[in-house]
Design a protein around this motif. Structure first.
Motif, PDB file in Angstrom:
ATOM      1  N   UNK A 151       0.829  -1.203   0.000  1.00  0.00           N
ATOM      2  CA  UNK A 151       0.000   0.000   0.000  1.00  0.00           C
ATOM      3  C   UNK A 151       0.862   1.250   0.000  1.00  0.00           C
ATOM      4  N   UNK A 152       0.410   2.242  -0.750  1.00  0.00           N
ATOM      5  CA  UNK A 152       1.079   3.546  -0.777  1.00  0.00           C
ATOM      6  C   UNK A 152       0.442   4.437   0.301  1.00  0.00           C
ATOM      7  N   UNK A 153       0.611   4.042   1.545  1.00  0.00           N
ATOM      8  CA  UNK A 153       0.005   4.769   2.662  1.00  0.00           C
ATOM      9  C   UNK A 153       1.078   5.169   3.658  1.00  0.00           C
ATOM     10  N   UNK A 154       0.845   6.283   4.329  1.00  0.00           N
ATOM     11  CA  UNK A 154       1.670   6.647   5.474  1.00  0.00           C
ATOM     12  C   UNK A 154       1.299   5.734   6.633  1.00  0.00           C
ATOM     13  N   UNK A 155       2.227   5.467   7.561  1.00  0.00           N
ATOM     14  CA  UNK A 155       1.916   4.579   8.685  1.00  0.00           C
ATOM     15  C   UNK A 155       0.662   4.983   9.464  1.00  0.00           C
ATOM     16  N   UNK A 156       0.475   6.286   9.697  1.00  0.00           N
ATOM     17  CA  UNK A 156      -0.710   6.731  10.440  1.00  0.00           C
ATOM     18  C   UNK A 156      -1.977   6.325   9.704  1.00  0.00           C
ATOM     19  N   UNK A 157      -2.003   6.503   8.392  1.00  0.00           N
ATOM     20  CA  UNK A 157      -3.195   6.178   7.614  1.00  0.00           C
ATOM     21  C   UNK A 157      -3.426   4.677   7.556  1.00  0.00           C
ATOM     22  N   UNK A 158      -2.349   3.906   7.551  1.00  0.00           N
ATOM     23  CA  UNK A 158      -2.488   2.452   7.556  1.00  0.00           C
ATOM     24  C   UNK A 158      -3.060   1.970   8.883  1.00  0.00           C
ATOM     25  N   UNK A 159      -2.564   2.505   9.994  1.00  0.00           N
ATOM     26  CA  UNK A 159      -3.099   2.131  11.310  1.00  0.00           C
ATOM     27  C   UNK A 159      -4.582   2.470  11.384  1.00  0.00           C
ATOM     28  N   UNK A 160      -4.959   3.626  10.852  1.00  0.00           N
ATOM     29  CA  UNK A 160      -6.371   4.024  10.859  1.00  0.00           C
ATOM     30  C   UNK A 160      -7.196   3.069  10.004  1.00  0.00           C
ATOM     31  N   UNK A 161      -6.731   2.779   8.791  1.00  0.00           N
ATOM     32  CA  UNK A 161      -7.487   1.895   7.908  1.00  0.00           C
ATOM     33  C   UNK A 161      -7.686   0.528   8.542  1.00  0.00           C
ATOM     34  N   UNK A 162      -6.671   0.003   9.200  1.00  0.00           N
ATOM     35  CA  UNK A 162      -6.722  -1.338   9.773  1.00  0.00           C
ATOM     36  C   UNK A 162      -7.478  -1.384  11.096  1.00  0.00           C
ATOM     37  N   UNK A 163      -8.021  -0.240  11.525  1.00  0.00           N
ATOM     38  CA  UNK A 163      -8.720  -0.160  12.820  1.00  0.00           C
ATOM     39  C   UNK A 163      -7.785  -0.539  13.964  1.00  0.00           C
ATOM     40  N   UNK A 218       4.184  -5.856  11.152  1.00  0.00           N
ATOM     41  CA  UNK A 218       2.873  -5.774  10.516  1.00  0.00           C
ATOM     42  C   UNK A 218       2.815  -4.701   9.448  1.00  0.00           C
ATOM     43  N   UNK A 219       3.395  -3.531   9.721  1.00  0.00           N
ATOM     44  CA  UNK A 219       3.387  -2.456   8.732  1.00  0.00           C
ATOM     45  C   UNK A 219       4.418  -2.694   7.634  1.00  0.00           C
ATOM     46  N   UNK A 220       5.566  -3.251   7.985  1.00  0.00           N
ATOM     47  CA  UNK A 220       6.564  -3.579   6.953  1.00  0.00           C
ATOM     48  C   UNK A 220       5.968  -4.520   5.913  1.00  0.00           C
ATOM     49  N   UNK A 221       5.135  -5.459   6.345  1.00  0.00           N
ATOM     50  CA  UNK A 221       4.543  -6.423   5.429  1.00  0.00           C
ATOM     51  C   UNK A 221       3.453  -5.820   4.561  1.00  0.00           C
ATOM     52  N   UNK A 222       2.987  -4.625   4.916  1.00  0.00           N
ATOM     53  CA  UNK A 222       1.827  -4.055   4.234  1.00  0.00           C
ATOM     54  C   UNK A 222       2.138  -2.812   3.397  1.00  0.00           C
ATOM     55  N   UNK A 223       3.196  -2.088   3.745  1.00  0.00           N
ATOM     56  CA  UNK A 223       3.442  -0.797   3.111  1.00  0.00           C
ATOM     57  C   UNK A 223       4.617  -0.882   2.141  1.00  0.00           C
ATOM     58  N   UNK A 224       4.508  -0.132   1.066  1.00  0.00           N
ATOM     59  CA  UNK A 224       5.559  -0.176   0.052  1.00  0.00           C
ATOM     60  C   UNK A 224       6.881   0.367   0.583  1.00  0.00           C
ATOM     61  N   UNK A 225       6.825   1.420   1.340  1.00  0.00           N
ATOM     62  CA  UNK A 225       8.043   2.009   1.905  1.00  0.00           C
ATOM     63  C   UNK A 225       7.756   2.345   3.359  1.00  0.00           C
ATOM     64  N   UNK A 226       8.315   1.555   4.270  1.00  0.00           N
ATOM     65  CA  UNK A 226       8.045   1.755   5.693  1.00  0.00           C
ATOM     66  C   UNK A 226       9.348   1.968   6.443  1.00  0.00           C
ATOM     67  N   UNK A 227       9.440   3.110   7.103  1.00  0.00           N
ATOM     68  CA  UNK A 227      10.560   3.430   7.974  1.00  0.00           C
ATOM     69  C   UNK A 227      10.067   3.296   9.414  1.00  0.00           C
ATOM     70  N   UNK A 228      10.610   2.361  10.192  1.00  0.00           N
ATOM     71  CA  UNK A 228      10.110   2.165  11.559  1.00  0.00           C
ATOM     72  C   UNK A 228      10.213   3.419  12.420  1.00  0.00           C
ATOM     73  N   UNK A 229      11.148   4.318  12.087  1.00  0.00           N
ATOM     74  CA  UNK A 229      11.253   5.560  12.857  1.00  0.00           C
ATOM     75  C   UNK A 229       9.972   6.389  12.756  1.00  0.00           C
ATOM     76  N   UNK A 230       9.250   6.243  11.645  1.00  0.00           N
ATOM     77  CA  UNK A 230       8.002   6.995  11.488  1.00  0.00           C
ATOM     78  C   UNK A 230       6.956   6.552  12.503  1.00  0.00           C
TER      79      UNK A 230
END
Length: 360
Positions: A23-35, A48-60
């Motif tokens: 997904x081309x989502x920011x981490x905040x938007x992904x957390x919101x979408x996933x409830x 969980x976010x690394x497996x779902x987002x195209x570019x995920x920086x854990x610092x975010x």
């Protein structure tokens, strides 16, 4: 009524859970979408976010926690979840009765004779000083008022049900340990949790949001995910907004009309899921994702590997190597993809210092 088989449900769930394609989502938007993300194991949401987002920086994600834009708290099923601040404020009151019921299911005997309103007031008094408290410290602080009562029962009842609290950083930050310490959500976020909504708008929104992230689904699935028994009224209130299907077992499934329901034959890439991921746990009937004979893995905290969209193995990481234990024989092609994706996960978990993966 259209019948959706397990493969059709699998592809729909993968799409909603951002697991069919990155997904081309920011981490905040992904957390919101996933409830929210299940998060009792503090480091698991990062995988969980690394497996779902195209570019995920854990610092975010760490930054979202320290900036108080996402919050760790007890909510669905009385487990720790990572949720956006607006969702915590909007949903906490709707879960209040369930949280208390589940705590009392464990500690009813120990709390006999304890006035819960007085206990909540005593806990708020301790927390009013603004000093974060561990569950144990909070229980010990109020224990003198109820001699002979388990301080653990008192502390867990306070943080798990009676007082809406946030679990504070550094717990939950990337590669950072720390004891679980709590402050009231109102103190941490600077806003009171929202009161019970007229016409149960919070319940109706929970149904819509769940279906967006998990549907098509039965009412039993919504209950299993949330822990809430009192959602039939909310489902009834939004039913005219929804479309209906049936699964192969004859259950009625509800869904949002325009939500994605991909072709069952669309390819599903290998995905590595963290412990207790809601992509598996978020259903009463989990057969769309995991075979019944392996269902116990999802509640035992095993990290699982999806192959062709289904749980096909477990994984662990030690000494820079991701080791995969298949549940059945993998084809050569699937084995290659599992090793490639496992190597990428090893690189993520080790800051690029390793890309080793092996099938046991």
């Amino acid at each position: 009524m259209v019948v959706l088989d397990d493969r059709a449900l699998n592809r729909a769930s993968l799409a909603r859970q951002l697991l069919l394609e990155p997904a081309e989502l920011a981490p905040h938007d992904a957390v919101a979408h996933l409830c929210g993300l299940q998060a009792q194991e503090p480091q698991e949401p990062f995988v969980g976010l690394w497996s779902r987002l195209r570019a995920f920086d854990p610092a975010e994600l760490s930054e979202l926690l320290t900036e108080r834009r996402v919050v760790r708290t007890h909510l669905m099923r009385r487990t720790i979840h990572l949720l956006t601040a607006p969702d915590v404020l909007a949903w906490r009151t709707r879960h209040e009765a369930m949280l208390l019921q589940r705590v009392l299911g464990v500690y009813r005997r120990e709390l006999a004779g304890v006035d819960l309103d007085e206990l909540a007031a005593a806990g708020r008094e301790v927390l009013a000083g603004g000093e974060p408290q561990s569950m144990a410290d909070l229980g010990r602080a109020v224990a003198p008022r109820w001699p002979g009562t388990s301080s653990r029962a008192l502390g867990e009842t306070l943080v798990g049900a009676l007082i809406p609290v946030a679990q504070l950083p550094p717990r939950g930050l990337w590669r950072t340990g720390g004891a679980a310490r709590y402050l009231p959500i109102s103190t941490w976020l600077g806003h009171e949790v929202e009161p019970e909504s007229p016409g149960d708008e919070a319940g109706r929104e929970l149904v819509r949001r769940y279906l967006a992230a998990f549907g098509p689904a039965a009412t039993a699935d919504i209950r299993a995910w949330s822990g809430l028994a009192g959602l039939p009224g909310a489902v009834k209130a939004v039913r005219e907004e929804l479309v209906s299907f049936r699964d192969e077992r004859g259950r009625e499934l509800l869904d949002l009309p325009d939500a994605p329901r991909p072709d069952p034959d669309v390819p599903a890439p290998v995905r590595f899921l963290p412990a207790f991921d809601n992509a598996v746990l978020g259903y009463h009937d989990r057969s769309r994702v995991i075979d019944d004979e392996h269902r116990g893995l999802s509640v035992a905290g095993e990290r699982v590997v999806l192959v062709d969209g289904r749980v096909a193995g477990t994984w662990r990481c030690a000494d820079g190597t991701v080791s995969i234990a298949p549940l059945h024989r993998l084809s050569r092609r699937d084995r290659t993809e599992v090793l490639e994706r496992g190597g990428a996960l090893a690189s993520f978990l080790s800051d690029g210092n390793s890309d080793r993966a092996r099938v046991e």
